[in-house]
Design a protein around this motif. Structure first.
Motif, PDB file in Angstrom:
ATOM      1  N   SER A   1       0.813  -1.219   0.000  1.00  0.00           N
ATOM      2  CA  SER A   1       0.000   0.000   0.000  1.00  0.00           C
ATOM      3  C   SER A   1       0.842   1.261   0.000  1.00  0.00           C
ATOM      4  CB  SER A   1      -0.929   0.021   1.223  1.00  0.00           C
ATOM      5  OG  SER A   1      -0.191   0.215   2.420  1.00  0.00           O
ATOM      6  N   GLY A   2       2.143   1.149   0.319  1.00  0.00           N
ATOM      7  CA  GLY A   2       2.987   2.330   0.448  1.00  0.00           C
ATOM      8  C   GLY A   2       3.030   3.178  -0.812  1.00  0.00           C
TER       9      GLY A   2
ATOM     10  N   TYR B   1       0.751   3.986  -2.846  1.00  0.00           N
ATOM     11  CA  TYR B   1      -0.404   4.851  -3.061  1.00  0.00           C
ATOM     12  C   TYR B   1      -0.396   6.074  -2.150  1.00  0.00           C
ATOM     13  CZ  TYR B   1      -1.801   0.910  -5.848  1.00  0.00           C
ATOM     14  OH  TYR B   1      -1.809  -0.083  -6.790  1.00  0.00           O
ATOM     15  N   TYR B   2       0.372   6.034  -1.029  1.00  0.00           N
ATOM     16  CA  TYR B   2       0.534   7.238  -0.225  1.00  0.00           C
ATOM     17  C   TYR B   2       1.215   8.327  -1.064  1.00  0.00           C
ATOM     18  CZ  TYR B   2      -0.567   4.665   4.097  1.00  0.00           C
ATOM     19  OH  TYR B   2      -1.194   3.945   5.080  1.00  0.00           O
TER      20      TYR B   2
ATOM     21  N   TYR C   1       1.540   8.343  -4.362  1.00  0.00           N
ATOM     22  CA  TYR C   1       0.776   8.577  -5.583  1.00  0.00           C
ATOM     23  C   TYR C   1      -0.327   9.599  -5.352  1.00  0.00           C
ATOM     24  CZ  TYR C   1      -1.697   7.322  -9.915  1.00  0.00           C
ATOM     25  OH  TYR C   1      -2.298   7.348 -11.148  1.00  0.00           O
TER      26      TYR C   1
ATOM     27  N   VAL D   1       6.785   4.587  -1.196  1.00  0.00           N
ATOM     28  CA  VAL D   1       6.161   5.909  -1.126  1.00  0.00           C
ATOM     29  C   VAL D   1       6.817   6.853  -2.137  1.00  0.00           C
ATOM     30  CG1 VAL D   1       5.750   7.931   0.328  1.00  0.00           C
ATOM     31  CG2 VAL D   1       5.454   5.639   1.282  1.00  0.00           C
TER      32      VAL D   1
ATOM     33  N   TYR E   1      -7.841  -2.226  -7.409  1.00  0.00           N
ATOM     34  CA  TYR E   1      -6.611  -2.443  -6.654  1.00  0.00           C
ATOM     35  C   TYR E   1      -6.606  -3.796  -5.946  1.00  0.00           C
ATOM     36  CZ  TYR E   1      -5.462   2.482  -7.436  1.00  0.00           C
ATOM     37  OH  TYR E   1      -5.165   3.681  -8.007  1.00  0.00           O
TER      38      TYR E   1
ATOM     39  N   THR F   1      -3.332  -5.716  -6.942  1.00  0.00           N
ATOM     40  CA  THR F   1      -2.376  -5.939  -5.860  1.00  0.00           C
ATOM     41  C   THR F   1      -2.402  -7.364  -5.344  1.00  0.00           C
ATOM     42  OG1 THR F   1      -2.686  -3.624  -5.211  1.00  0.00           O
ATOM     43  CG2 THR F   1      -1.601  -5.063  -3.621  1.00  0.00           C
TER      44      THR F   1
ATOM     45  N   THR G   1      -7.781   7.321  -4.676  1.00  0.00           N
ATOM     46  CA  THR G   1      -6.504   6.623  -4.552  1.00  0.00           C
ATOM     47  C   THR G   1      -6.292   6.082  -3.150  1.00  0.00           C
ATOM     48  OG1 THR G   1      -5.516   7.937  -6.321  1.00  0.00           O
ATOM     49  CG2 THR G   1      -3.997   6.908  -4.788  1.00  0.00           C
ATOM     50  N   PHE G   2      -6.977   6.653  -2.165  1.00  0.00           N
ATOM     51  CA  PHE G   2      -6.834   6.141  -0.808  1.00  0.00           C
ATOM     52  C   PHE G   2      -7.357   4.708  -0.689  1.00  0.00           C
ATOM     53  CE2 PHE G   2      -6.353  10.664   0.047  1.00  0.00           C
ATOM     54  CZ  PHE G   2      -5.290  10.659   0.934  1.00  0.00           C
TER      55      PHE G   2
ATOM     56  N   ILE H   1      -4.485   2.630  -0.772  1.00  0.00           N
ATOM     57  CA  ILE H   1      -3.759   2.585   0.490  1.00  0.00           C
ATOM     58  C   ILE H   1      -4.411   1.587   1.444  1.00  0.00           C
ATOM     59  CG2 ILE H   1      -3.129   3.941   2.532  1.00  0.00           C
ATOM     60  CD1 ILE H   1      -3.047   6.408   0.698  1.00  0.00           C
TER      61      ILE H   1
ATOM     62  N   TYR I   1      -3.565  -3.215   2.782  1.00  0.00           N
ATOM     63  CA  TYR I   1      -3.342  -3.352   4.219  1.00  0.00           C
ATOM     64  C   TYR I   1      -4.495  -4.102   4.872  1.00  0.00           C
ATOM     65  CZ  TYR I   1      -2.284  -2.079   9.041  1.00  0.00           C
ATOM     66  OH  TYR I   1      -1.998  -2.125  10.389  1.00  0.00           O
TER      67      TYR I   1
END
Length: 532
Positions: free
Chosen positions: A115-116, A118-119, A121, A172, A312, A316, A440-441, A444, A448
């Motif tokens: 997920s890192g 997308y922070y 991005y 990130v 995602y 992912t 986009t969140f 993230i 997770y």
């Protein structure tokens, strides 16, 4: 009137002055004589490769991480009564087949690492659009993807030096490098592509996303087969990014008028047909207080969250599900993971053709078309992934359901993905930034959360994760169906459309600027002589 429309559109597209054409030299004349392909098509192909490059660097870790983690070292072994038979006949041969699986990361840690990206991005999409407007899309996009390529190439060194923590930070930074990709490309296409060519060029360029997913999954599977070092994946795709940047720097330019060896015929054609003339009025500020109070906008945001959650989840975690639950070997996992993206890429063109045809024939309104295709793209995949999870160890049935789910997800491109242009043709860029940054969140949260829900990566645990995805896809689609709209909103052109009777939040127009704000009206009075 045509000249006035071009003048109005110019400021909206962000060009302050037409830059002077670079001075002709013998070298540029020689290059011009060698270039028989129009430069806007070279831009389209390089844009496709750029988007492909961005997505391969984004997804390569998704498959590589399955060969980086040594499950035999993590905690108490969990017995799964529903475990599928493995392509690897003897579990004792794990160390032989996966000699580079040396990291002891649980599912929660893996989800956090994935997920890192997308922070970063989410953080650079809006700044990326601003930089592209100010300095040009060529270097904003090029330097962003160059940084991501360098970070990708250095990934094995960083992982071995700092473990999971350093890898998360690196992801990130990779996301921050890719954030400006879509805003910069949109700005460059606005400068380079005439209105009547934008459907083809848009499909060409942004189809690179699915090609990147296909190419990334397929090549990762090949590079990781037979117990090879997972570092080769990062060296390959990082090197691919460096080669792309070199070609991009040499072949592409932000605008036609700054291109040193574009043909005079194509330059004249683009200056005539692309609406980038000077504006006689200053553009009104973005009406954020009206946008943030608009129900159709929030319906679009919710639909985008649902799309990104489902998308995602597939991008992912499908490689992990294929390898950990269905027990495909890594080469087969890479190949099978590519198939859903092929289906989505092909079906997106089919859905787009059908939607445009129905609207053109008057069989349904724009609003109805957006709702129909968004509903197909949300509820269809939601049902398919549940069926895949209940297919159990029937690997053929499960993969068919996954491929069908991604094929149906192609409907998003003729549904909510283009709805911003319906709601706000004058502020589509700002609206898209809001929607993309918010949605986009999902990228993230999703990896997770799935890591938390699947600590042992069993079939039963993954079934719960897929039910959560089902609820998000269906729930967000219900919101969209209730409040979606297909018409231009009043705040997009308040001087023309006026304020609604219940608006009590002040003026959206600065004082002392009574002129009509520019709106993009693209002329359609082209003759056969206008085509080049």
């Amino acid at each position: 009137m045509t000249d006035l429309n071009q003048i109005q559109a110019h400021n909206l597209l962000g060009l302050k002055n037409q830059p002077r054409k670079p001075k002709d030299t013998a070298f540029t004349r020689a290059l011009r004589s060698c270039c028989v392909i129009p430069q806007r098509y070279i831009l389209g192909v390089m844009g496709l490769l750029g988007v492909c490059n961005a997505y391969t660097m984004r997804v390569c870790l998704n498959l590589a991480i399955t060969q980086m983690v040594n499950k035999t070292k993590s905690g108490t072994e969990h017995f799964d009564p529903d475990a599928c038979p493995s392509d690897i006949e003897d579990s004792n041969s794990t160390n032989i087949l996966r000699p580079y699986a040396t990291f002891d990361w649980d599912e929660k840690t893996q989800g956090l690492i994935l997920s890192g990206f997308y922070y970063g991005y989410a953080a650079t999409q809006v700044p990326g659009g601003y930089l592209a407007e100010k300095f040009g899309g060529k270097w904003t996009l090029g330097i962003g993807l160059l940084s991501t390529a360098l970070f990708t190439f250095l990934t094995p060194i960083v992982i071995r030096a700092g473990g999971a923590t350093w890898l998360f930070i690196l992801r990130v930074l990779q996301g921050m490098g890719e954030g400006p990709t879509m805003p910069a490309l949109m700005i460059m296409l606005a400068r380079w592509v005439p209105p009547h060519e934008r459907s083809f060029q848009g499909a060409l360029v942004f189809g690179g996303a699915q090609i990147g997913n296909i190419f990334g999954s397929f090549m990762s599977g090949i590079l990781l087969a037979d117990g090879r070092d997972w570092a080769y994946v990062f060296y390959f795709f990082g090197g691919f990014g460096l080669v792309w940047f070199t070609l991009w720097s040499l072949l592409c330019y932000s605008t036609p008028n700054t291109h040193p060896y574009i043909s005079k015929k194509e330059l004249n054609y683009l200056n005539k047909n692309v609406t980038t003339a000077e504006s006689i009025t200053a553009k009104d500020p973005v009406p954020w207080k009206a946008i943030l109070r608009s129900a159709p906008v929030w319906a679009l945001v919710w639909a985008a969250v649902g799309h990104d959650w489902g998308y995602y989840t597939m991008v992912t975690d499908l490689p992990k599900y294929s390898h950990d639950v269905l027990k495909f070997n890594i080469a087969t996992t890479g190949t099978l993971t590519a198939l859903p993206y092929i289906a989505m890429w092909l079906c997106s063109f089919l859905f787009g053709f059908v939607c445009d045809l129905c609207i053109k024939k008057g069989w349904h309104t724009i609003k109805t078309g957006r709702i129909i295709h968004t509903t197909i793209a949300a509820t269809g995949p939601a049902i398919c992934i549940i069926l895949a999870s209940y297919a159990g160890c029937d690997r053929t049935a499960a993969m068919v359901y996954f491929i069908l789910s991604m094929a149906l997800m192609g409907g998003f491109y003729s549904g909510m993905k283009v709805n911003a242009l319906d709601l706000a043709p004058n502020y589509a860029g700002s609206l898209t930034s809001l929607v993309n940054t918010t949605s986009t969140f999902a990228g993230i949260v999703t990896p997770y959360l799935i890591g938390l829900l699947t600590p042992d990566s069993t079939l039963a645990q993954w079934r719960i994760a897929f039910w959560v995805c089902f609820a998000v896809l269906v729930g967000t689609n219900v919101v969209y169906c209730i409040w979606a709209d297909g018409e231009q909103q009043w705040w997009d052109d308040v001087r023309k459309l006026g304020y609604p009777a219940d608006w009590k939040h002040g003026s959206l127009i600065p004082d002392g600027n009574p002129e009509q704000p520019e709106t993009v009206r693209l002329s359609s009075n082209k003759t056969s002589d206008d085509v080049y």
